[in-house]
Design an enzyme around this catalytic site. Sequence first.
Site, short mmCIF file in Angstrom:
data_model
loop_
_atom_site.label_atom_id
_atom_site.label_comp_id
_atom_site.label_asym_id
_atom_site.label_seq_id
_atom_site.Cartn_x
_atom_site.Cartn_y
_atom_site.Cartn_z
N HIS A 5 -67.69 113.56 77.27
CA HIS A 5 -67.08 114.67 76.55
C HIS A 5 -65.71 115.00 77.13
O HIS A 5 -64.71 115.10 76.41
CB HIS A 5 -68.00 115.89 76.62
CG HIS A 5 -67.48 117.11 75.92
ND1 HIS A 5 -67.99 117.56 74.73
CD2 HIS A 5 -66.49 117.97 76.25
CE1 HIS A 5 -67.35 118.65 74.35
NE2 HIS A 5 -66.42 118.92 75.27
N GLU A 6 -65.64 115.14 78.46
CA GLU A 6 -64.38 115.53 79.09
C GLU A 6 -63.33 114.43 79.00
O GLU A 6 -62.16 114.70 78.70
CB GLU A 6 -64.62 115.92 80.56
CG GLU A 6 -65.64 117.03 80.77
CD GLU A 6 -65.40 118.26 79.90
OE1 GLU A 6 -64.26 118.49 79.44
OE2 GLU A 6 -66.37 118.98 79.64
N HIS A 50 -61.68 114.31 75.65
CA HIS A 50 -60.59 115.26 75.48
C HIS A 50 -59.27 114.61 75.88
O HIS A 50 -58.23 114.83 75.24
CB HIS A 50 -60.82 116.51 76.33
CG HIS A 50 -61.70 117.54 75.70
ND1 HIS A 50 -61.50 118.01 74.42
CD2 HIS A 50 -62.79 118.20 76.18
CE1 HIS A 50 -62.43 118.93 74.14
NE2 HIS A 50 -63.22 119.05 75.18
N TYR A 97 -55.69 122.81 70.38
CA TYR A 97 -56.99 123.35 70.74
C TYR A 97 -57.14 124.79 70.25
O TYR A 97 -57.38 125.73 71.02
CB TYR A 97 -57.18 123.26 72.25
CG TYR A 97 -58.61 123.26 72.73
CD1 TYR A 97 -59.50 122.27 72.32
CD2 TYR A 97 -59.06 124.22 73.62
CE1 TYR A 97 -60.80 122.26 72.79
CE2 TYR A 97 -60.37 124.21 74.09
CZ TYR A 97 -61.24 123.23 73.67
OH TYR A 97 -62.53 123.21 74.13
N HIS A 142 -65.82 125.78 70.01
CA HIS A 142 -67.11 125.16 70.31
C HIS A 142 -68.11 125.35 69.17
O HIS A 142 -69.10 124.62 69.07
CB HIS A 142 -67.68 125.71 71.61
CG HIS A 142 -66.87 125.34 72.82
ND1 HIS A 142 -65.80 126.10 73.23
CD2 HIS A 142 -66.97 124.30 73.67
CE1 HIS A 142 -65.27 125.53 74.30
NE2 HIS A 142 -65.96 124.45 74.59
N GLU A 163 -62.82 119.57 69.71
CA GLU A 163 -64.09 119.74 70.43
C GLU A 163 -65.17 118.83 69.85
O GLU A 163 -65.97 118.24 70.59
CB GLU A 163 -64.52 121.20 70.36
CG GLU A 163 -65.67 121.56 71.30
CD GLU A 163 -65.33 121.42 72.77
OE1 GLU A 163 -66.28 121.22 73.57
OE2 GLU A 163 -64.14 121.49 73.14
N ASP A 196 -64.59 130.42 67.44
CA ASP A 196 -64.44 129.69 68.69
C ASP A 196 -64.61 128.19 68.45
O ASP A 196 -65.50 127.77 67.70
CB ASP A 196 -65.50 130.17 69.70
CG ASP A 196 -65.38 129.47 71.04
OD1 ASP A 196 -65.88 128.33 71.16
OD2 ASP A 196 -64.78 130.05 71.95
#
Length: 676
Positions: free
Chosen positions: A367-368, A371, A382, A455, A391, A453
């Site tokens: 996931h990271e 990005h 973002y 997420h 995301e 948001d």
Amino acid sequence: MRPTHRPRRRATATGALLAAAALLTVGVQAGTAVAQPDGAPAAPVAGKADPGALPRTLSPAQRAALLRDADATKAETAGELGLGAQEKLVVRDVTQDVDGTTHTRYERTYQGLPVLGGDLVVAETKAGTTQSVSKASKSTLTNVSTEADVAAPVAEKQALSAAVAEGSKKTEAERAPRKVVWMAQGSPTLAYETVVGGLQHDGTPNELHVVTDAATGKKLYQWQAVKNGVGNTQYSGQVTLGSTASGSTYNLTDGGRGNHRTYNLNRGTSGTGTLFSNSTDTWGNGLPANLETAGADAAYGAAETWDYFKNVHGRTGIRGDGVGAYSRVHYSSGYVNAFWQDSCFCMTYGDGSGNTRPLTSIDVAAHEMSHGVTANTAGLIYSGESGGLNEATSDIFAAAVEFYADNPNDPGDYLVGEKININGNGTPLRYMDQPSKDGASKDYWYSGIGGVDVHYSSGPANHFFYLLSEGSGAKTVNGVSYNSPTSDGLPVTGIGREKAEQIWFKALATKFTSTTNYAAARTGTLAVAGELYGTTSAEYTAVQNAWAGIAVGPRPGGGGTGQAFESTTSIAIPDNGAAITSPLVVSGVTGNAPSTLQVDVNITHTWRGDLVVDLVGPSGTSYRLKASSSGDSADDVIETYYVNASSEVANGTWTLKVQDVASQDTGRLNSFKLTF
């Protein structure tokens, strides 16, 4: 083997080139995508990807050579694209398909100033012919005064005030405001970009980018550059790690993957910490009390992610240049999160509640790191809809890497955070098959989702990927039961995860830009599906159906009559904040409106308009098409919206309502059209 070097095509007149680009441009626009045909060249073999359209694996030297070629011809490219004399291109990234098609990503400057939202992607065939151009903004960059009317400290004060409002624990700006041209929303304007440091409310580092109008000091936009994510803890079991020996000492430097290093912050919150080293090449014991365990998990997740992007998508490293990032574990104390930072080109992991559940598993690392891939390809801002897509892209590739790793201790699934138990009841943090099961994420797109948001606004894109991969309805994958619904109640047949991954990655790398929203993501993925499989393929139809399943665009055939009704009455939009309405009488449509009603709106308006646009059905129900978060260009551009109005009786009076809530400028509603 070196990449193909070729002189740029010089025989074609600029006007002809621009005409070709306009016809073939993928509708990846700021705001809502312009309505365009779904057509793309057909692939030769049904059901199989055209091998020529797949990404080619470039060595760092090959990539560097292509970048040099693009840099050497960027002035000519700018001329061919019709850019003004004050505009210059800056080469940012390049990818190449097996058939030699090259996709070059550019940033733009205007009178030497960075243009935020000016990025674009040019696709060029092996023969040197421009095939398509994807732009982040639909506006023309002309006649922008670069002389500020308000001093930079005013903009900085506005930025700092915004940071306080966002919950920053520290308000000192780490960097002075820089003068930019803001082009990501409507007509270009001179602005200041300020990056505010400190900490967010949960202890995550703060890199809040705030853009303020140089003429008024008004905040125009903001986004967070530190990308958060969560996932599994230490459940990968015994794995093989890449390490480096120096004399009798080993350290966690993966020489086979760009020298990716893993550091121990030892509960600190700054710097790189200490590189993990040991007298043996054995790391951790599987328990969180041993600080090496989290380091081993992070290093393993990074290695699997590197291998996935290289072996599946031909991308060697996050930037495609063969250079590894680095990981930091044991950030702060009791920190229940993980994050990616562009500024350090690194991933950072907390140890979770009670420092007993480090967030360092396969899908967290994927996931990271994803990005980072997004930052170095599309650069999705973002915030707003582009932030939700950013995301979701990390969740999508987290699932993809988890399946790719095929680790029996943590088998692939379409769940996020199923093992860290953040909720305290053993449930996952996010669900891709039905995002709303987490209590906050959204299953389907709607016009206000950009205000959620990121997420949670990622939910529809996650849902799209699941539907495209597995299809709707009840099924079991790797022992996990799923039951995915659709917005229109109609089924979706999946094409398999591997094909869905290829479509999403290539769209990210070659179609998406910094301002891509949901409607534009649909257009981009359809273009890629057409390139890979053909526009008459089952895969292309599945992409259409999967987007329709989350309320973005119609099904093939629309499910309606195809009848169109248009109002061409031109009405002035007043600058006093009053709303105007334009009625349209619909008749002769059988039954209710289809599950997806297409609305095409043409408005001439200046950038500071801050327009709100609603469609009111015959029943009086209002459907929000455009919130007041962005204005419109002065150009006459038809914007396309999709509305789920299946509960409406189609026949009767439909009304478009437009309001300039900022009460600053005038404009005109030129026309609107409904297609059933």
